[in-house]
Design a protein around this motif. Sequence first.
Motif, short mmCIF file in Angstrom:
data_model
loop_
_atom_site.label_atom_id
_atom_site.label_comp_id
_atom_site.label_asym_id
_atom_site.label_seq_id
_atom_site.Cartn_x
_atom_site.Cartn_y
_atom_site.Cartn_z
N SER A 31 -4.99 4.24 -2.54
CA SER A 31 -5.44 3.39 -1.59
C SER A 31 -5.37 1.81 -1.93
O SER A 31 -5.02 1.62 -3.15
CB SER A 31 -6.92 3.40 -1.66
N ASP A 32 -4.89 1.14 -1.21
CA ASP A 32 -4.71 -0.42 -1.42
C ASP A 32 -3.37 -0.51 -2.05
O ASP A 32 -2.77 0.63 -2.50
CB ASP A 32 -5.79 -1.33 -2.24
N GLY A 33 -3.11 -1.49 -2.29
CA GLY A 33 -1.51 -1.77 -3.03
C GLY A 33 -1.58 -1.99 -4.55
O GLY A 33 -2.80 -2.11 -5.23
N ASP A 71 0.89 -1.19 0.00
CA ASP A 71 0.01 0.24 -0.23
C ASP A 71 0.86 1.24 0.10
O ASP A 71 0.62 2.07 -0.51
CB ASP A 71 -0.89 0.00 1.27
#
Length: 311
Positions: A252-254, A124
Motif C-alpha cells: 500500500s502506498d509508495g 505505489d
Amino acid sequence: MKQNSLVLYGRKELKWTAKEILPLEHGEVLVKTSAGSISIGAELPQYLETDKTEKSPNYPKETGYESYGEIIDIGAGVDKLKKGDKVVAFYGHKDYGIIQEHKAIPVPVDLDPTDALLIILSCDAAKGVLKLNPDIDDKVLVTGMGTMGLLTVYFLKEYMNVQHIDVVEPNPSRGNLARRLGAQHVFTETSACPRDEYQYGLECSGKKEAFHCLQTSLVAEAVLCILSDGNKDIFDLNPEFYEKELTIIGSSDGWDYRKHAQWYFEHVRSRGSILNEIFELKIGEEDLIRCFEDLGEGNVSPLKVLVEYRE
C-alpha cells in the motif's frame, strides 16, 4: 482568496465548498492547481458507497488525491522550494492546496502534467514489484490492466528488466496498451492462463476470479502481491494456495515518492512514454460533478480522467 474543494456529503452527493485561505504556517507552500485526475478504481467506489473497505463511511469526505500545480507562495522555513516551481501533491480536487514542503514532489518544468500526475500510482506499483524483486528471467503474471496494472507492467519492464510478463485483461484496448508497455501475452479470459507457470503474480484488478487465477497459475512456493485496493470483491484462498505453499504479500502506498520520482521523471524525459494514453478522458474542473455522475451511471468508462483547472 478562497479555496474551492469538491466534497462528498453522502452517496452520490458531491458539492463544491469554499473557504478562506489562511496565512501559511511554518514549512508550508501554497499551490495553484493546474491539473488533477480522477483515479476511478479508488474514487468511484467511495462515490457510489460500494467500497468494501468502508462499511460505514464518514461524511463529509474530501475527494481525490492527485494534483499538479505551481507554487505561488511559501511560508517561513521553506528552503528547498520556491515560487514558480512545479509540484505534484496529494491534496485532491481543489483549486488551491496548502501542503508541507516535504510532502510536495518537485517536477521538471518541461514535463507534461499527465506524466507528472502518474508519479503517485507509479510509485505505489513500484513498491509492490520491489517487494517481489523478480529476476530478469522470472515469469510474472499481472491481473487487471487498469492504471495500476499498466504502471506495474511498465515498472517490471523498464526498471526491473523482466523479459516475460503476461497479463489478464478482457478489455482489448487495455490489453493492447499492455502489449505496447512490454507484456508478452494478453489473456482475455482467466481460463486461458497456463497452470503452474509463473514465479510471481501481481493482483491489480480487485476481482476474486483474477485472484483465483493467480493461485492456479503460480508454481509451487511462488509469491503473489496484492496491489488492488480491496474495495471491490472479497478474496478467498484456493486449495492451490495450500497445496503449493504460496506466499501472499500486501502493498500500500509508495516506497518513497521523491526517490522514485528521480528515476521516473528522468526515464520519461529521456526515453519518452506512452503512459499519458492512460488518460482517456479530459474534462475541466467545472465538469467534475457531472463526470462522477456519468461514471456512476456507466455512461463513460475511461481508464483515468484528466482534470484541467482554469488559469
